[in-house]
Design an enzyme around this catalytic site. Structure first.
Site, PDB file in Angstrom:
ATOM      1  N   LYS A  60     -23.805  13.489  -8.732  1.00 27.87           N
ATOM      2  CA  LYS A  60     -22.761  12.492  -8.493  1.00 27.87           C
ATOM      3  C   LYS A  60     -22.624  12.210  -6.996  1.00 27.87           C
ATOM      4  CE  LYS A  60     -19.115   9.861  -9.145  1.00 27.87           C
ATOM      5  NZ  LYS A  60     -19.148   8.572  -9.792  1.00 27.87           N
ATOM      6  N   LYS A 128     -13.684   9.867   0.538  1.00 26.06           N
ATOM      7  CA  LYS A 128     -13.636  11.252   0.050  1.00 26.06           C
ATOM      8  C   LYS A 128     -15.025  11.681  -0.435  1.00 26.06           C
ATOM      9  CE  LYS A 128     -12.408  11.824  -4.151  1.00 26.06           C
ATOM     10  NZ  LYS A 128     -13.566  12.314  -4.905  1.00 26.06           N
TER      11      LYS A 128
END
Length: 184
Positions: A60, A128
């Site tokens: 991811k 983030k």
């Protein structure tokens, strides 16, 4: 037998979730993956066991790296094409039909054309994620020269108050750097 877990982050955005065609990158044991797969098939089309626990998160992170770099490249192309006087809609169509084509360009083309940065995946979240991938890469000794630059550009957009916009707003950063009035 105890609690068994997998990590199974997804890619495909809001559209992929609505259409149940997400890509799901899984980390864990094969038996746990096999047990969970029927549930995951309700959410996604591409469901792959990528390795042991944590592998899904690592894949991811790589996904977010590729997406950010791809959006940045598309944003740079948009400003370059506009400043060159090219028909942007036509240019993006032909580029997307060739090797430069991508899911990012397909899904974000209208954002670029209309300067519509209504949040789908916000700059704040991509910031983030870029922190996650740059930290993880540092921990394993992998250089991310382009990714680190794009992470800085994402951080710059946040600092300029664009954190709540869709990540296609990377276009605004390129416009500012190019002396091109920002729109949207």
């Amino acid at each position: 037998k105890g609690i068994r877990v997998i990590d199974a982050p997804v890619s495909g955005g809001e559209a992929g979730a609505i259409e149940a065609v997400l890509s799901i990158m899984v980390g864990g044991e094969q038996t746990d993956f096999d047990t969970a797969k029927p549930i995951l098939e309700a959410l996604g089309k591409t469901i792959v066991l990528c390795g042991p626990h944590g592998s899904g998160q690592t894949v991811k992170a790589a996904n977010q790296l590729i997406v950010a770099v791809n959006i940045q490249a598309c944003a740079e192309a948009v400003v370059f094409l506009e400043k060159s006087g090219v028909d942007l809609n036509a240019a993006l169509d032909v580029l997307n039909a060739g090797l430069a084509g991508s899911t990012v360009l397909t899904r974000k083309k209208d954002n670029f054309l209309r300067r519509d940065f209504k949040p789908g995946f916000r700059i704040d979240l991509h910031h983030k994620d870029m922190g996650i991938v740059t930290d993880a890469a540092r921990n394993v000794g992998a250089a991310l020269p382009v990714g680190t630059v794009v992470a800085s550009l994402v951080a710059s957009l946040r600092a300029q108050g664009d954190g709540g916009l869709d990540h296609s707003a990377l276009l605004r950063g390129v416009e500012r750097l190019s002396g091109h009035p920002t729109q949207g």
